[in-house]
Design an enzyme around this catalytic site. Structure first.
Site, PDB file in Angstrom:
ATOM      1  CE  LYS A   3      -3.878   1.731   2.834  1.00  0.00           C
ATOM      2  NZ  LYS A   3      -4.679   1.359   4.026  1.00  0.00           N
TER       3      LYS A   3
ATOM      4  CB  ILE B 144      -5.275   6.592   4.567  1.00  0.00           C
ATOM      5  CG1 ILE B 144      -4.138   7.439   3.990  1.00  0.00           C
ATOM      6  CG2 ILE B 144      -4.940   5.111   4.315  1.00  0.00           C
ATOM      7  CD1 ILE B 144      -2.775   7.137   4.594  1.00  0.00           C
TER       8      ILE B 144
ATOM      9  CB  SER C 229      -7.879   2.905   3.074  1.00  0.00           C
ATOM     10  OG  SER C 229      -7.089   2.256   4.058  1.00  0.00           O
TER      11      SER C 229
ATOM     12  N   GLY D 268     -10.410   0.518  10.170  1.00  0.00           N
ATOM     13  CA  GLY D 268     -11.863   0.481  10.154  1.00  0.00           C
ATOM     14  C   GLY D 268     -12.421  -0.548   9.175  1.00  0.00           C
TER      15      GLY D 268
ATOM     16  CB  SER E 285      -8.112  -0.180   5.521  1.00  0.00           C
ATOM     17  OG  SER E 285      -8.755   1.020   5.860  1.00  0.00           O
TER      18      SER E 285
END
Length: 558
Positions: A149, A197, A222, A244, A246
């Site tokens: 990422k 993000i 994300s 959360g 991602s």
């Protein structure tokens, strides 16, 4: 956009900013394009007329050799490591195949932020020479291509905090990248993430990442660039973050595996060196994403084998046993949470839950029962406030600095935030409320008499673009700080209008539930895969993998 940029499939325009911002954005896209040779560019006609499902294009486009197709499609990272170790494949061949496929995937899904094939091949050459001269590998990941990422610092490359003005050229690897590199990994690209993000759709100044199975849908966020790239087999193993959902949302949307550990399990030193306000109350997790369960285990095992807690004392030094963990006595008690009491999932998710329950009930190894949700609305309210302790002030200031337009989902996230910064006592109150909630939820879990919970990873299949509103089924577990693995199921979403909510589905539970049903009725989610989530108690990450070792046969896991 400039003729000097690399054409990619687009389904929606991004909001535009002032000329200075657009010029800066154009410059970085042009810099990206200069690294992509003509022989790895798809035809303009294909870009303009791409099908909704683009997963077959890499093998059909003629840019990959038969051997490269085999390398990228037939094996997971564990198998590739063995083939390289046995000298049946070279690191150069593997790096070349995945780097080529990654740039093809990018043109179809806009999943990358950087691509450095030449650097990867140089690294792979060194690894091949080392193996040839010593007869040994440098480590258990010798020759394995790993994508990361955008937020992860990789020496000599750009990372960002989800804003154009918050891009940095990193001089050194972050801790986990350094560990994986020392274990033999080959880094070759970085992947897209959303503004700030903090969305479950990956749309940023780099572009909008599309879902490979249906480009009209989101790849999630994300860590959505990773999700799309892995689904396209442009990578075999990746790194994401999760505060959360991602890791888990993109894994569910893209039909891959993803592991969100308990916080401070995997090393995270030097990631977000300036810190993140959201982590005043909710800690992010670092975790792997891949195409098999054993690859999640492999990366976790390798990262922890280097004893990262000795240089980062925040980490909890629990020895990793993973898939070799002795399972709890059989039958394992599995709780199925069909809904969270706030939003009833859309029909394909319910169908996948029923499929899983039936598969488990068909064996003697599992005791399957219902799991009742606990105070989800309270957790979500507290979580939302905790994520924005400055009232969104920082986001607004950073965007204003460059004129970067606030994207619709950023506006959605901040719509109920009044802009007021929390005072120290208010943050303390958040901590107390969080810890009390976790204790109360632990008692609730115990009262349900289950070992593990299987539940949705999202309210539905991959959502349509700009409709990624509801994180319920993932962020609850961040608030509780429970580890979770998302795994793909055989369930696919049918054509529009072919599936509805069951006749016995209760009336909408609230306005959010009503909205989710409306999105289902109006949307077209054909072809979208369905993933489910299995969750364990906090710090029971090993037990989670021990359970998955037993579950993999019943649930057809790779």
């Amino acid at each position: 956009m400039s003729l000097n940029t690399l054409p990619v499939v687009q389904v929606m325009e991004l909001p535009s900013g002032p000329p200075e911002y657009e010029a800066s954005r154009r410059t970085l896209l042009e810099e990206f394009a200069t690294k992509v040779p003509e022989e790895l560019r798809l035809s303009p006609d294909l870009i303009e007329n791409a099908p909704r499902n683009v997963t077959d294009i890499p093998r059909q486009c003629g840019l990959l050799s038969p051997d490269e197709i085999d390398i990228t499609e037939k094996y997971d990272a564990t198998a590739l490591a063995a083939l390289i170790r046995e000298k049946k494949l070279t690191s150069v061949a593997v790096a070349t195949a995945f780097a080529k496929r990654a740039i093809i995937a990018h043109q179809l899904t806009s999943c990358l932020t950087e691509w450095f094939m030449d650097e990867a091949i140089e690294r792979a050459k060194y690894l091949d020479e080392y193996l040839q001269s010593t007869g040994k590998t440098v480590g258990p990941l010798h020759g394995i291509p790993i994508s990361v990422k955008d937020v992860f610092p990789v020496a000599g490359h750009w990372s960002s905090l989800g804003f154009l003005v918050a891009r940095f050229k990193d001089k050194e690897d972050c801790q986990i990248v350094s560990i994986l590199r020392n274990a033999g990994a080959v880094f070759f690209c970085k992947t897209n993430q959303p503004q700030a993000i903090m969305h479950i759709e990956s749309t940023s100044f780099y572009g909008r990442t599309l879902n490979p199975y249906n480009t009209g849908l989101s790849s999630g966020g994300s860590t959505g660039g990773e999700g799309a790239l892995l689904a396209m087999r442009g990578s075999v193993l990746g790194l994401g973050t999760d505060i959360g959902g991602s890791i888990r949302v993109p894994s569910s949307f893209c039909g891959i595996y993803g592991f969100k550990p308990t916080s401070y399990t995997l090393p995270r030193k030097d990631i977000l060196p300036m810190g993140a306000l959201a982590e005043l109350s909710i800690l992010a997790s670092i975790g792997p994403m891949g195409t098999s369960l054993r690859d999640l285990d492999l990366l976790t095992s390798v990262a922890l084998s280097y004893k990262p807690h000795l240089s980062d004392p925040r980490l909890i030094p629990i020895p990793w046993t993973g898939l070799n963990t002795a399972p709890k006595p059989l039958p394992l008690k599995i709780g199925i949470m069909m809904n969270d009491g706030l939003i009833i999932p859309q029909p394909p998710v319910t169908r996948a839950l029923n499929w899983a329950a039936e598969k488990l009930k068909a064996t003697n190894a599992f005791s399957v029962k219902s799991f009742e949700p606990y105070e989800v609305a309270t957790a979500l309210k507290n979580m939302h406030l905790a994520l924005w302790p400055d009232g969104g002030k920082g986001v607004r200031e950073v965007l204003a600095a460059s004129g970067e337009p606030m994207l619709p989902l950023t506006q959605w996230e901040l719509k109920d935030i009044d802009g007021a910064e929390l005072k120290p006592m208010e943050i303390l109150q958040q901590h107390v409320a969080r810890d009390n909630f976790r204790s109360d939820f632990a008692r609730h879990w115990e009262s349900q008499d289950v070992d593990f919970i299987i539940c949705p990873a999202s309210v539905g299949p991959a959502c349509e673009h700009e409709t990624a509103f509801y994180w319920n089924y993932t962020c609850f577990w961040n608030y509780a700080d429970c580890p979770g693995v998302v795994f793909p199921t055989p369930i696919r979403t049918g054509a529009k209008g072919t599936e509805g909510y069951a006749a016995d589905t209760p009336s909408p539970l609230n306005e959010q539930d009503k909205h989710v049903r409306k999105l289902w009725e109006e949307g077209d989610f054909e072809g979208a895969p369905i993933g489910l989530q299995i969750v364990a108690r906090k710090h029971h990450d090993n037990d989670l993998f021990g359970a998955l070792q037993k579950l993999q046969y019943a649930l057809e896991l790779q």
